[in-house]
Design an enzyme around this catalytic site. Structure first.
Site, PDB file in Angstrom:
ATOM      1  N   TYR A 178      29.299 -22.292  30.257  1.00  0.00           N
ATOM      2  CA  TYR A 178      28.363 -21.813  29.236  1.00  0.00           C
ATOM      3  C   TYR A 178      26.946 -21.919  29.810  1.00  0.00           C
ATOM      4  O   TYR A 178      26.063 -22.556  29.236  1.00  0.00           O
ATOM      5  CB  TYR A 178      28.495 -22.608  27.940  1.00  0.00           C
ATOM      6  CG  TYR A 178      28.223 -21.721  26.740  1.00  0.00           C
ATOM      7  CD1 TYR A 178      29.164 -20.775  26.338  1.00  0.00           C
ATOM      8  CD2 TYR A 178      27.028 -21.791  26.035  1.00  0.00           C
ATOM      9  CE1 TYR A 178      28.917 -19.927  25.269  1.00  0.00           C
ATOM     10  CE2 TYR A 178      26.782 -20.950  24.957  1.00  0.00           C
ATOM     11  CZ  TYR A 178      27.728 -20.026  24.580  1.00  0.00           C
ATOM     12  OH  TYR A 178      27.480 -19.195  23.525  1.00  0.00           O
ATOM     13  N   LEU A 179      26.795 -21.235  30.938  1.00  0.00           N
ATOM     14  CA  LEU A 179      25.616 -21.407  31.793  1.00  0.00           C
ATOM     15  C   LEU A 179      24.350 -20.851  31.149  1.00  0.00           C
ATOM     16  O   LEU A 179      24.394 -19.859  30.410  1.00  0.00           O
ATOM     17  CB  LEU A 179      25.863 -20.712  33.126  1.00  0.00           C
ATOM     18  CG  LEU A 179      27.145 -21.132  33.848  1.00  0.00           C
ATOM     19  CD1 LEU A 179      27.293 -20.329  35.137  1.00  0.00           C
ATOM     20  CD2 LEU A 179      27.145 -22.621  34.159  1.00  0.00           C
ATOM     21  N   GLU A 189      19.716 -20.828  31.853  1.00  0.00           N
ATOM     22  CA  GLU A 189      18.689 -20.758  32.897  1.00  0.00           C
ATOM     23  C   GLU A 189      18.546 -22.085  33.653  1.00  0.00           C
ATOM     24  O   GLU A 189      18.154 -22.103  34.823  1.00  0.00           O
ATOM     25  CB  GLU A 189      17.363 -20.334  32.246  1.00  0.00           C
ATOM     26  CG  GLU A 189      16.258 -19.919  33.195  1.00  0.00           C
ATOM     27  CD  GLU A 189      16.706 -18.876  34.235  1.00  0.00           C
ATOM     28  OE1 GLU A 189      16.171 -18.946  35.354  1.00  0.00           O
ATOM     29  OE2 GLU A 189      17.583 -18.042  33.940  1.00  0.00           O
ATOM     30  N   GLY A 190      18.888 -23.198  32.986  1.00  0.00           N
ATOM     31  CA  GLY A 190      18.861 -24.495  33.675  1.00  0.00           C
ATOM     32  C   GLY A 190      19.860 -24.514  34.828  1.00  0.00           C
ATOM     33  O   GLY A 190      19.525 -24.875  35.955  1.00  0.00           O
ATOM     34  N   HIS A 191      21.095 -24.061  34.542  1.00  0.00           N
ATOM     35  CA  HIS A 191      22.093 -23.964  35.613  1.00  0.00           C
ATOM     36  C   HIS A 191      21.627 -22.992  36.696  1.00  0.00           C
ATOM     37  O   HIS A 191      21.798 -23.243  37.886  1.00  0.00           O
ATOM     38  CB  HIS A 191      23.432 -23.475  35.053  1.00  0.00           C
ATOM     39  CG  HIS A 191      24.031 -24.370  34.011  1.00  0.00           C
ATOM     40  ND1 HIS A 191      23.939 -24.106  32.667  1.00  0.00           N
ATOM     41  CD2 HIS A 191      24.723 -25.536  34.124  1.00  0.00           C
ATOM     42  CE1 HIS A 191      24.570 -25.057  31.992  1.00  0.00           C
ATOM     43  NE2 HIS A 191      25.049 -25.945  32.847  1.00  0.00           N
ATOM     44  N   LYS A 198      17.564 -33.139  33.023  1.00  0.00           N
ATOM     45  CA  LYS A 198      17.734 -33.343  31.584  1.00  0.00           C
ATOM     46  C   LYS A 198      18.711 -34.507  31.370  1.00  0.00           C
ATOM     47  O   LYS A 198      18.505 -35.347  30.500  1.00  0.00           O
ATOM     48  CB  LYS A 198      18.240 -32.104  30.873  1.00  0.00           C
ATOM     49  CG  LYS A 198      18.287 -32.346  29.357  1.00  0.00           C
ATOM     50  CD  LYS A 198      18.350 -31.090  28.555  1.00  0.00           C
ATOM     51  CE  LYS A 198      19.769 -30.573  28.502  1.00  0.00           C
ATOM     52  NZ  LYS A 198      20.675 -31.504  27.777  1.00  0.00           N
ATOM     53  N   ARG A 234      24.491 -26.865  24.328  1.00  0.00           N
ATOM     54  CA  ARG A 234      24.732 -27.234  22.927  1.00  0.00           C
ATOM     55  C   ARG A 234      23.675 -26.655  21.973  1.00  0.00           C
ATOM     56  O   ARG A 234      23.853 -26.738  20.764  1.00  0.00           O
ATOM     57  CB  ARG A 234      24.794 -28.764  22.778  1.00  0.00           C
ATOM     58  CG  ARG A 234      26.050 -29.386  23.389  1.00  0.00           C
ATOM     59  CD  ARG A 234      26.132 -30.876  23.092  1.00  0.00           C
ATOM     60  NE  ARG A 234      27.404 -31.470  23.501  1.00  0.00           N
ATOM     61  CZ  ARG A 234      27.606 -32.137  24.638  1.00  0.00           C
ATOM     62  NH1 ARG A 234      26.591 -32.309  25.486  1.00  0.00           N
ATOM     63  NH2 ARG A 234      28.788 -32.642  24.929  1.00  0.00           N
TER      64      ARG A 234
END
Lengths: 296, 296
Positions: free
Chosen positions: A33-34, A36-38, A150, A188
């Protein structure tokens, strides 16, 4: 981009890469559930490595019995599109049976660092994380592994595991990626109602205000910073604080209420976990108070 | 033969071996004070590998507070002679500080398999073993690792660790080596007085008699075998039984007293730990009762 689902296939593909001189290998473990952080982790991996491996595995071991394992969001098709776009070479998507063909009797656990923050709120969580990451590192044998800050406690715990167990991998922590309005990206976030989404801004706002107060010399002790955090967060009626703590980083040791931040050597972390309805969000800020705080 | 004392030096030496095509790498971890049992592991390693690495490290983590860590026998000079004679390529002799530069907060533990036998008598022992062997495997990254079956529980526990954590190494168990009169070789045999040494033969004798009674159909149930063992061992006035157990192997699950051995599928282990004065000796026999027992 290759998608492999078995450990054996992955090992073969990686052996081929290694033999062909396509090292170093960069690894980005994810639960899918990618966002922009990933994507930022994948880009950093691409800069540092000749082969980028990403895994997607929602690890049941790191979810408590009343947590959101079953409802954790999944969207493989969209994840593969993002991975392709970001230049991933190999995506590893094992089933639970592939990762745990028999109930694991072996646990990798890190003590002390895991007793506070999310370790206190989620008993057993970090044992699940260290055990599965240990397995993934043994399967992929990467030179670098990329994790978002995070989950700062996760980064601290994994670095300690790698150092204590002499694992041959370098953990590369990457900065938190935020929405334009400050909300830290999280898979989430999709669970938040519009009202919760809007009130969830208190996490990043309280961190910004705490940091600013420290810089201006207004909040000087641990207790003053904690008070500021809770007062900002409590301004949001839907927010239920799980924790709001100030600890040393990366050892995550507690600091007494009356400690002056300017007396602390090295880095500290201001770490938050706040619930909105059934969704639990985390955020944090890591910095060296001696470098940022005003000397009054 | 090279002797290295730092992890960095060892990694460099091994990288050189790997680059030069001197794989596979065989690894024999020891606590030193080598005897013919270790020599047999080194010879097996030599048959299967192009580079043989042996470590000597008395690991404080696997000794209990009242155990013999301080008095554990050490003789580096003699160990190096034996290693040289057996064709070892690299001997790794780290200090405690090299292996544990800071107190380890990371523990690798295997549950269930470690609750019985030596795990019950020596709480924490196997956590110390799995943690240090995990570290050594990460440092050496061998293709094969060789362990003597005298520590059969250790072999079972390490195999489970390797399989659960997807470690890229094959554990090769090697047969117990005995003196001419049957005593299993152990570095701790040196602690026995002549009288204890002579009475210690009850370990191997009770195992032989148990095996023979099973073969002849005289001892048929778990209780009958256990009785036979304790009666033979008790004939030696200096012997104090720690345990004398019959379990499945390699899962080390208990068997009820009335179970007929010929009803057990797969292998069983008859395992003994007996104290003579302050010296604790172990011995065992692993076999498939269905294959050896007389059908009456």
């Amino acid at each position: 981009m290759r998608v492999v689902r078995s450990i054996e296939q992955l090992r073969e593909a990686l052996e081929y890469m290694r033999q062909g001189g396509h090292a170093p290998i960069g690894f980005v473990p994810t639960m899918g559930y990618l966002h922009e952080g990933h994507a930022s982790l994948l880009r950093r991996a691409g800069e540092m490595s000749n082969t980028v491996v990403m895994s997607i595995f929602v690890n049941p071991l790191q979810f408590g019995p009343n947590e959101d394992y079953d409802s954790y969001p999944r969207d493989e098709e969209r994840d593969l599109e993002l991975a392709e776009r970001e230049g991933v070479d190999i995506v590893f998507i094992p089933s639970v049976e592939e990762m745990y063909p028999q109930p694991t009797r072996t646990t990798v656990s890190v003590s002390e660092l895991t007793t506070r923050l999310c370790g206190a709120s989620r008993p057993g969580h970090f044992n699940g994380v260290t055990t599965v990451v240990n397995k993934l590192f043994n399967i992929v044998q990467p030179h670098y592994a990329f994790f978002g800050l995070k989950d700062a406690q996760q980064v601290a715990v994994l670095r300690r595991m790698v150092s204590d167990l002499n694992m041959n991998v370098e953990i590369v922590p990457c900065p938190i990626v935020r929405e334009g309005d400050g909300l830290a990206l999280s898979s989430r976030n999709v669970f938040l109602s519009p009202e919760e989404r809007s009130q969830a801004l208190v996490l990043s706002r309280s961190l910004r205000e705490a940091r600013q107060s420290i810089e201006e010399g207004k909040a000087r002790t641990v207790a003053e910073v904690r008070e500021l955090l809770t007062s900002v967060i409590s301004s949001s009626p839907l927010a239920v604080i799980d924790y709001a703590e100030i600890l040393t980083f990366p050892n995550l040791e507690g600091l007494e209420n009356e400690v002056l931040l300017t007396d602390v050597d090295g880095e500290i972390i201001i770490a938050l976990a706040v619930k909105f309805g059934r969704t639990r969000l985390i955020d944090n800020n890591v910095f060296i108070p001696k470098e940022v705080a005003a000397v009054v």
